[in-house]
Design a protein around this motif. Sequence first.
Motif, PDB file in Angstrom:
ATOM      1  N   LEU A 180      -0.827  39.568 -45.069  1.00  0.00           N
ATOM      2  CA  LEU A 180      -0.910  40.048 -43.697  1.00  0.00           C
ATOM      3  C   LEU A 180      -2.279  39.633 -43.165  1.00  0.00           C
ATOM      4  O   LEU A 180      -3.305  40.103 -43.651  1.00  0.00           O
ATOM      5  CB  LEU A 180      -0.767  41.568 -43.710  1.00  0.00           C
ATOM      6  CG  LEU A 180      -0.351  42.251 -42.424  1.00  0.00           C
ATOM      7  CD1 LEU A 180       0.965  41.695 -41.898  1.00  0.00           C
ATOM      8  CD2 LEU A 180      -0.214  43.744 -42.679  1.00  0.00           C
ATOM      9  N   LEU A 182      -4.935  39.403 -40.164  1.00  0.00           N
ATOM     10  CA  LEU A 182      -5.347  39.888 -38.847  1.00  0.00           C
ATOM     11  C   LEU A 182      -6.223  38.827 -38.183  1.00  0.00           C
ATOM     12  O   LEU A 182      -7.179  38.340 -38.781  1.00  0.00           O
ATOM     13  CB  LEU A 182      -6.144  41.189 -38.991  1.00  0.00           C
ATOM     14  CG  LEU A 182      -6.808  41.702 -37.714  1.00  0.00           C
ATOM     15  CD1 LEU A 182      -5.778  42.264 -36.749  1.00  0.00           C
ATOM     16  CD2 LEU A 182      -7.860  42.758 -38.031  1.00  0.00           C
ATOM     17  N   ASN A 215      -1.451  41.183 -36.291  1.00  0.00           N
ATOM     18  CA  ASN A 215      -1.268  40.882 -37.722  1.00  0.00           C
ATOM     19  C   ASN A 215      -0.100  39.937 -37.923  1.00  0.00           C
ATOM     20  O   ASN A 215       1.013  40.209 -37.467  1.00  0.00           O
ATOM     21  CB  ASN A 215      -0.990  42.168 -38.500  1.00  0.00           C
ATOM     22  CG  ASN A 215      -2.247  42.957 -38.768  1.00  0.00           C
ATOM     23  OD1 ASN A 215      -3.061  42.578 -39.600  1.00  0.00           O
ATOM     24  ND2 ASN A 215      -2.427  44.049 -38.033  1.00  0.00           N
ATOM     25  N   HIS A 217       2.217  37.613 -40.738  1.00  0.00           N
ATOM     26  CA  HIS A 217       2.503  37.604 -42.165  1.00  0.00           C
ATOM     27  C   HIS A 217       3.110  36.287 -42.650  1.00  0.00           C
ATOM     28  O   HIS A 217       3.704  35.533 -41.887  1.00  0.00           O
ATOM     29  CB  HIS A 217       3.370  38.803 -42.571  1.00  0.00           C
ATOM     30  CG  HIS A 217       4.834  38.622 -42.286  1.00  0.00           C
ATOM     31  ND1 HIS A 217       5.463  39.202 -41.223  1.00  0.00           N
ATOM     32  CD2 HIS A 217       5.777  37.921 -42.953  1.00  0.00           C
ATOM     33  CE1 HIS A 217       6.730  38.859 -41.228  1.00  0.00           C
ATOM     34  NE2 HIS A 217       6.966  38.081 -42.261  1.00  0.00           N
TER      35      HIS A 217
END
Length: 262
Positions: A180, A182, A215, A217
């Motif tokens: 993940l 950011l 975020n 992924h």
Amino acid sequence: MAPARALALVLLAVAWMLVVAAASSPAPATTGWQTAHATFYGGVDASGTMGGACGYGNLYSQGYGTRTAALSTALFNDGASCGQCYKIACDRKRANPMFCKPGVTVMVTATNFCPPNYELPSDKGGWCNPPRAHFDMAQPAWEKIGVYSGGIIPVMYKRVPCMKRGGVRFTINGHDYFNLVLVANVAAAGSIKSMDVNTSNSNNWIPMARNWGANWHSLAYLTGQMLSFRVTDTDGQTLEFTNVVPQGWKFGQTFTTKLQFK
Ligand SMILES: *[C@@H]1O[C@H](CO)[C@@H](O)[C@H](O)[C@H]1NC(C)=O
């Protein structure tokens, strides 16, 4: 041809040209003011605004400070608006002037989501219910343009380029096979449209997906590999952050880059 008729034809031609001109030059998304309402939250020190649905975490240390806002569903766009910057002013035409601070604007970054409250009517507490455009602003930001006792004020707003110090930052969270990332401190558009990751092993761009807020992924195995990111912002500018994450990276680490959107 009778002079009156000739004049009518000329007027018709001019009108037609104006219509064509208007149709072929749509206003860019960042110009022009729009109307909304604004309330405040989070306390005088904005401590209650930390965290938030964009995932920036501690807004002080991430550089967003107390100039932030939570956006209603109509503006939040499922997180696609995270990081965007808005100039906001109290709308003296629609407000009780008593509650407006005249001649001031404040700039905020979208860091949070203001959820609908269907228990309450849209014009009485359910301010963030669709399709309303609403900013629930950090209290110090709101108090730049509004008088505390007003509670809610009509505002004018427009999207503006974000100003940031330094480069884009990437923080890697998650675990093996669930990374993940950011993306923070994004200037100009402020918000990200798409993103890919490249590793020394894959030697190819692997698309990432927006997970929540800012975020993104990837389900690929990235552990123990040097990483590069290719990021396209909402205004269409693409930057490649080559080898910004060293091989020995750990979950929870933040990587500051020297590259920034313009
Ligand atoms: C992916 O990263 C590797 C290692 O840095 C590099 O050699 C390669 O050229 C990159 N591939 C692409 C498609 O950018």
